[in-house]
Design an enzyme around this catalytic site. Structure first.
Site, short mmCIF file in Angstrom:
data_model
loop_
_atom_site.label_atom_id
_atom_site.label_comp_id
_atom_site.label_asym_id
_atom_site.label_seq_id
_atom_site.Cartn_x
_atom_site.Cartn_y
_atom_site.Cartn_z
N GLU A 1 2.16 3.68 -9.37
CA GLU A 1 0.99 3.09 -8.73
C GLU A 1 -0.32 3.41 -9.46
OE1 GLU A 1 1.41 2.70 -4.46
OE2 GLU A 1 -0.76 2.75 -4.25
N LYS A 26 9.98 -6.63 -5.34
CA LYS A 26 9.60 -5.21 -5.34
C LYS A 26 10.03 -4.56 -6.66
CE LYS A 26 8.73 -1.01 -3.31
NZ LYS A 26 8.51 -0.20 -2.16
N HIS A 76 -3.15 -0.28 8.16
CA HIS A 76 -3.07 1.17 8.39
C HIS A 76 -4.11 1.63 9.39
CE1 HIS A 76 -0.69 2.70 4.65
NE2 HIS A 76 0.07 2.13 5.57
P1 NAD Z 1 12.87 3.89 11.12
O1 NAD Z 1 13.42 4.54 9.94
O2 NAD Z 1 12.18 4.73 12.13
O3 NAD Z 1 14.00 3.04 11.83
C1 NAD Z 1 13.71 2.36 13.01
C2 NAD Z 1 14.78 2.57 14.07
O4 NAD Z 1 15.88 1.74 13.77
C3 NAD Z 1 15.31 3.99 14.15
O5 NAD Z 1 15.20 4.43 15.46
C4 NAD Z 1 16.79 3.87 13.74
O6 NAD Z 1 17.61 4.71 14.49
C5 NAD Z 1 17.09 2.44 14.03
N1 NAD Z 1 18.08 1.82 13.15
C6 NAD Z 1 18.19 1.97 11.82
N2 NAD Z 1 19.14 1.16 11.35
C7 NAD Z 1 19.67 0.50 12.41
C8 NAD Z 1 20.66 -0.50 12.55
N3 NAD Z 1 21.27 -1.02 11.49
N4 NAD Z 1 20.94 -0.96 13.80
C9 NAD Z 1 20.26 -0.48 14.87
N5 NAD Z 1 19.27 0.44 14.79
C10 NAD Z 1 18.98 0.92 13.57
O7 NAD Z 1 11.80 2.76 10.69
P2 NAD Z 1 11.71 1.84 9.41
O8 NAD Z 1 10.82 0.73 9.81
O9 NAD Z 1 13.01 1.54 8.82
O10 NAD Z 1 10.93 2.76 8.35
C11 NAD Z 1 9.63 3.23 8.58
C12 NAD Z 1 9.38 4.38 7.63
O11 NAD Z 1 9.48 3.91 6.30
C13 NAD Z 1 7.99 5.00 7.76
O12 NAD Z 1 8.12 6.39 7.78
C14 NAD Z 1 7.28 4.56 6.50
O13 NAD Z 1 6.30 5.50 6.07
C15 NAD Z 1 8.41 4.46 5.53
N6 NAD Z 1 8.16 3.55 4.40
C16 NAD Z 1 8.37 4.05 3.15
C17 NAD Z 1 8.17 3.24 2.05
C18 NAD Z 1 8.44 3.77 0.67
O14 NAD Z 1 8.11 3.09 -0.31
N7 NAD Z 1 9.05 4.92 0.54
C19 NAD Z 1 7.74 1.91 2.21
C20 NAD Z 1 7.57 1.45 3.50
C21 NAD Z 1 7.77 2.27 4.59
N1 GLY Z 2 5.55 0.30 0.08
C1 GLY Z 2 4.67 0.25 -1.06
C2 GLY Z 2 5.25 0.81 -2.32
O1 GLY Z 2 6.41 1.12 -2.41
O2 GLY Z 2 4.53 0.96 -3.23
#
Ligand code: NAD
Ligand code: GLY
Length: 369
Positions: free
Chosen positions: A244, A234, A259
């Protein structure tokens, strides 16, 4: 601890990956003078699990604010509440925000840091696999609009990303799997050896190993390697194309169809990684039909995802609906749908000329009606 540099000149930073290292974050903040006082954004579960461990190491005045769990919290209303809390706390230009949690907390914390007083320092402390290997790195910050995910936001790089792999030991199996889809993505788009490594270790990549003390240590070592190798890919892509303009698009492998599947099933049937897993297989099949990829590689990509417990079939969705939805997704430019298509393990090509007939055949082969 392993340090991976994201070399973006004056916006560059280190991603620090270790195991059981959360108590050491305070010393890093102190040494690098990253903030006079600290505002921690987290959720109630992560705060219960890791908040005290993190706070114990901090020398500065700190305040913690919890945001309820879940994607629906990533919105402007919650952002406004967080700004109120920052004002109450007396946060200033030299204050530091820490996002402690999954991708939801990280995107929100980054957005608040980017916009409060036109931008203050922040550190990502990701605690889900998805956030450790993807969301926390690269500076994409933002919140959702009721009509579109991630519509409001900006690129704003953190001062550091601090990853304690031990936090993965409390993740539910499904959350671990959603991150694994992005991990497999890195193998396919950039690193064939890493893909082979994942194939060889797939049977260990689940939550079982965390249940016993004897297997936990080996598991953490393995997860640390996986996080480090993923972060390297990454970081390399982000360094070459921070905003991007082109290359960074390859990180969307599997996301074009993914998506659409997520939104057509109203974010209920599949989580992000599950939908991306299906999308990666569809893209591989399209690449095969376009004469760009050997069938053997399609079988290996599908096989690895299945071994990891990720879905690779489309249940109950009409191909026609998926194709119609593709044309209104964000991955469309100049009216054409961009597909990231593998050409071999570790290499992809972005194409916007995939005939609808080939998309349809590939979707139907995977079970779409
Ligand atoms: P999330 O942030 O909703 O976390 C998932 C769940 O895991 C939550 O309910 C949280 O309470 C729990 N959790 C977190 N850490 C934990 C741990 N260590 N132990 C137990 N439970 C834990 O989901 P996610 O999959 O981490 O992130 C999804 C989000 O990320 C989306 O909003 C997506 O748009 C975003 N995203 C952003 C980028 C970027 O480049 N900025 C890239 C990919 C995804
Ligand atoms: N998750 C895609 C990016 O960071 O570009």
């Amino acid at each position: 601890m392993v340090k991976i540099k994201v070399d973006l000149k004056d916006r560059g930073y280190d991603v620090i990956v270790g195991t059981d290292t959360l108590p050491e974050l305070g010393a890093l903040i102190e040494a690098d003078k990253l903030g006079r006082e600290i505002f921690i954004i987290t959720d109630p579960l992560v705060n219960d699990l890791y908040g005290d461990i993190l706070r114990k190491g901090l020398k500065q005045r700190a305040k913690t604010v919890e945001v309820a769990r879940g994607e629906q919290q990533k919105n402007l209303k919650i952002a406004a509440k967080l700004f109120d809390e920052l004002v109450k706390f007396g946060a200033h230009r030299d204050s530091l925000i820490i996002g402690l949690g999954g991708g939801v907390i990280g995107d929100l914390a980054g957005f608040i840091a980017a916009t409060y007083m036109r931008g203050i320092n922040y550190i990502q402390v990701p605690t889900t696999l998805l956030a450790q290997v993807d969301a926390a790195i690269g500076g994409k910050t933002g919140v959702n609009h009721p009509k579109c995910k991630n519509l409001i936001g900006c690129f704003y790089q953190p001062k550091a990303v601090f990853i304690d792999v031990k936090t993965l030991s409390t993740l539910p199996a499904r959350e671990l799997r959603t991150g694994l889809a992005e991990v497999v993505k890195y193998g396919v788009i950039e690193d064939a050896d890493f893909f082979k490594f994942l194939e060889a270790n797939a049977h260990h990549l689940n939550t079982k190993a965390f249940e016993e003390e004897e297997t936990k240590r080996a598991a953490l070592k393995l997860w640390q390697t996986i996080v480090v190798e993923s972060v390297k890919v990454k970081a390399k892509v982000v360094e070459k194309d921070e905003k991007e303009a082109g290359l960074r698009m390859i990180l969307n492998y599997g996301h074009t169809v993914g998506h659409v599947i997520e939104s057509l099933t109203r974010y209920r049937a599949y989580n992000h990684g599950e939908a991306v897993a299906i999308g990666m297989v569809v893209a591989a099949m399209i690449a095969q039909r376009m004469g760009m990829l050997d069938k053997e590689i399609v079988i290996r990509i599908k096989g690895l995802l299945e071994k990891l417990g990720l879905p690779t079939e489309i249940d109950n969705l009409p191909a026609k609906k998926i194709i119609a939805a593709l044309s209104i997704d964000k991955k469309v430019s100049a009216g054409k749908v961009n597909f990231v298509l593998p050409t071999k393990l570790g290499s992809v090509d972005v194409r916007n000329n995939v005939p609808a007939s080939i998309i349809k055949q590939s979707l139907v082969e995977l079970g779409a009606k």
